[in-house]
Design a protein around this motif. Sequence first.
Motif, short mmCIF file in Angstrom:
data_model
loop_
_atom_site.label_atom_id
_atom_site.label_comp_id
_atom_site.label_asym_id
_atom_site.label_seq_id
_atom_site.Cartn_x
_atom_site.Cartn_y
_atom_site.Cartn_z
N TYR A 52 0.82 -1.26 -0.13
CA TYR A 52 0.03 -0.24 -0.30
C TYR A 52 0.92 1.52 -0.14
CZ TYR A 52 -3.63 3.15 1.21
OH TYR A 52 -5.68 4.08 1.21
N PRO A 97 -4.13 4.22 -4.18
CA PRO A 97 -4.81 2.74 -4.04
C PRO A 97 -5.96 2.79 -2.73
CG PRO A 97 -2.95 2.84 -2.13
CD PRO A 97 -2.67 3.97 -3.55
N ASP A 119 2.62 2.26 -3.03
CA ASP A 119 1.57 2.11 -4.70
C ASP A 119 0.85 3.56 -4.45
OD1 ASP A 119 0.92 -0.20 -5.79
OD2 ASP A 119 -0.57 -1.24 -4.90
N TYR A 120 0.61 3.98 -2.64
CA TYR A 120 0.48 5.22 -2.78
C TYR A 120 1.96 6.49 -2.91
CZ TYR A 120 -1.42 9.41 0.00
OH TYR A 120 -1.92 10.53 0.02
#
Length: 199
Positions: free
Chosen positions: A90, A198, A93-94
């Motif tokens: 996460y 995300p 992806d951020y």
Amino acid sequence: MDLFKKRRAQSEPEPAVVEDQPVVGKGRPTPKRKAAEAKGLRPVVPADRKAAKREAQAARDAAWERQREAMRTGDERYLPARDKGPIKRYVRDYIDARFCIGEVFMPLTLVLMLLMFAFSSWLGNTGIYVMLSVYAVFFLAIADSVLCWLLVRRRLVAAFGAEEVRKAGGIFFYVFMRCMQVRRWRQPSPLVARGDYPS
């Protein structure tokens, strides 16, 4: 006397007839301790050391190749321990979905330093301002990384819970190091496009 014998014989129950049952067991003798211990021993030094070395090298190469491919594709099974888990995924992806000032810090610094060395005689006092601009970009990149950490931590707590985020550990340095890298050089490689945050 015969009368008592007769009564005793009548009172004693007849022995029950036991049908033939198969003998239950392992069907082999228990091995001696020495033989059992010798069976479990393995040689400390292999008989063919060169072949063993080749096998170990081949295993290391295969593991490295699997990890390298996982860094490109994001396969969780073969990623290093520091990159495993849904929380780290996460975070990656951020960060990859947003623009970070740290991405331009290294290329900008390199270009400015080359300009300073190449044209130091022409720049004069301008070189001081060039150095100040490098420091300004560096501090801006740090501030942007801290802001990114605050934003992503809030989203992580909402998505996974505070306890899971605490157990993941090292989130700040993970965010900071990824924010300061050029997007093309990040490992594991970015798997999302810009703006694709995300959920």
